[in-house]
Design a protein around this motif. Sequence first.
Motif, mmCIF file in Angstrom:
data_model
loop_
_atom_site.group_PDB
_atom_site.id
_atom_site.type_symbol
_atom_site.label_atom_id
_atom_site.label_comp_id
_atom_site.label_asym_id
_atom_site.label_seq_id
_atom_site.Cartn_x
_atom_site.Cartn_y
_atom_site.Cartn_z
ATOM 1 N N THR A 43 0.593 -1.203 -8.442
ATOM 2 C CA THR A 43 1.469 -0.124 -7.998
ATOM 3 C C THR A 43 1.213 0.202 -6.534
ATOM 4 O O THR A 43 2.149 0.286 -5.738
ATOM 5 C CB THR A 43 1.244 1.137 -8.851
ATOM 6 O OG1 THR A 43 1.425 0.805 -10.217
ATOM 7 C CG2 THR A 43 2.183 2.241 -8.468
ATOM 8 N N ASN A 46 2.391 -2.677 -4.193
ATOM 9 C CA ASN A 46 3.841 -2.738 -4.031
ATOM 10 C C ASN A 46 4.378 -1.553 -3.230
ATOM 11 O O ASN A 46 5.322 -1.703 -2.465
ATOM 12 C CB ASN A 46 4.522 -2.808 -5.398
ATOM 13 C CG ASN A 46 4.328 -4.151 -6.061
ATOM 14 O OD1 ASN A 46 4.291 -5.177 -5.397
ATOM 15 N ND2 ASN A 46 4.180 -4.150 -7.364
ATOM 16 N N GLN A 47 3.785 -0.371 -3.389
ATOM 17 C CA GLN A 47 4.227 0.772 -2.603
ATOM 18 C C GLN A 47 3.927 0.576 -1.128
ATOM 19 O O GLN A 47 4.770 0.863 -0.271
ATOM 20 C CB GLN A 47 3.565 2.056 -3.104
ATOM 21 C CG GLN A 47 4.118 2.556 -4.410
ATOM 22 C CD GLN A 47 3.394 3.791 -4.914
ATOM 23 O OE1 GLN A 47 2.310 4.116 -4.459
ATOM 24 N NE2 GLN A 47 4.007 4.472 -5.874
ATOM 25 N N GLY A 50 6.392 -1.949 0.227
ATOM 26 C CA GLY A 50 7.715 -1.353 0.441
ATOM 27 C C GLY A 50 7.756 -0.485 1.681
ATOM 28 O O GLY A 50 8.716 -0.534 2.460
ATOM 29 N N MET A 51 6.707 0.304 1.895
ATOM 30 C CA MET A 51 6.661 1.146 3.097
ATOM 31 C C MET A 51 6.594 0.295 4.357
ATOM 32 O O MET A 51 7.242 0.605 5.360
ATOM 33 C CB MET A 51 5.468 2.093 3.038
ATOM 34 C CG MET A 51 5.642 3.230 2.059
ATOM 35 S SD MET A 51 4.312 4.422 2.147
ATOM 36 C CE MET A 51 3.101 3.631 1.083
ATOM 37 N N GLU A 54 10.008 -1.103 5.055
ATOM 38 C CA GLU A 54 10.903 -0.061 5.570
ATOM 39 C C GLU A 54 10.577 0.272 7.021
ATOM 40 O O GLU A 54 11.485 0.472 7.829
ATOM 41 C CB GLU A 54 10.804 1.209 4.715
ATOM 42 C CG GLU A 54 11.358 1.057 3.309
ATOM 43 C CD GLU A 54 12.876 1.013 3.274
ATOM 44 O OE1 GLU A 54 13.517 1.554 4.190
ATOM 45 O OE2 GLU A 54 13.408 0.422 2.324
ATOM 46 N N THR A 61 13.579 -2.126 -1.062
ATOM 47 C CA THR A 61 13.935 -1.698 -2.419
ATOM 48 C C THR A 61 13.315 -2.604 -3.486
ATOM 49 O O THR A 61 12.966 -2.125 -4.565
ATOM 50 C CB THR A 61 15.461 -1.649 -2.594
ATOM 51 O OG1 THR A 61 16.011 -2.917 -2.270
ATOM 52 C CG2 THR A 61 16.077 -0.574 -1.714
ATOM 53 N N GLN A 64 9.778 -1.522 -3.920
ATOM 54 C CA GLN A 64 9.740 -0.205 -4.540
ATOM 55 C C GLN A 64 10.036 -0.291 -6.032
ATOM 56 O O GLN A 64 9.412 0.387 -6.842
ATOM 57 C CB GLN A 64 10.725 0.733 -3.857
ATOM 58 C CG GLN A 64 10.311 1.098 -2.449
ATOM 59 C CD GLN A 64 11.395 1.849 -1.700
ATOM 60 O OE1 GLN A 64 12.491 2.051 -2.210
ATOM 61 N NE2 GLN A 64 11.081 2.243 -0.480
ATOM 62 N N SER A 65 10.987 -1.141 -6.405
ATOM 63 C CA SER A 65 11.269 -1.295 -7.840
ATOM 64 C C SER A 65 10.112 -1.998 -8.550
ATOM 65 O O SER A 65 9.797 -1.689 -9.702
ATOM 66 C CB SER A 65 12.582 -2.043 -8.057
ATOM 67 O OG SER A 65 12.485 -3.365 -7.583
ATOM 68 N N ALA A 67 7.031 -1.649 -7.681
ATOM 69 C CA ALA A 67 6.015 -0.601 -7.802
ATOM 70 C C ALA A 67 6.317 0.309 -8.986
ATOM 71 O O ALA A 67 5.406 0.704 -9.725
ATOM 72 C CB ALA A 67 5.940 0.217 -6.514
#
Length: 93
Positions: A43, A46-47, A50-51, A54, A61, A64-65, A67
């Motif tokens: 988790t 993946n977070q 994603g950050m 971005e 996305t 984020q999904s 995560a």
Amino acid sequence: MIKGRLKNKSRLKQFGQGMTEYIIIVALIAIAAIAVYSLFGKTVKNQVSGMAQELSGGDGTAAQSAAATAADAAASKAEGDKGGLGDYTGQNK
């Protein structure tokens, strides 16, 4: 002269005891961090991914999904691991 030596030995023993207690506390914190990371590692990875995507101007996305999926899997594993003494003795509720 002897009293001065005894005071120094006493101080060294207290210093050693304080360092030992500090090392034990640090070790317990490290063990707790490893346990949390092993449960929520995917988790967090993946977070962060994603950050980073971005921030670099990309689309995060998918990370984020992933995560969210990993978080749901960790939550269901944590829910499944709950048990009482009845589970321990083999007598299910």
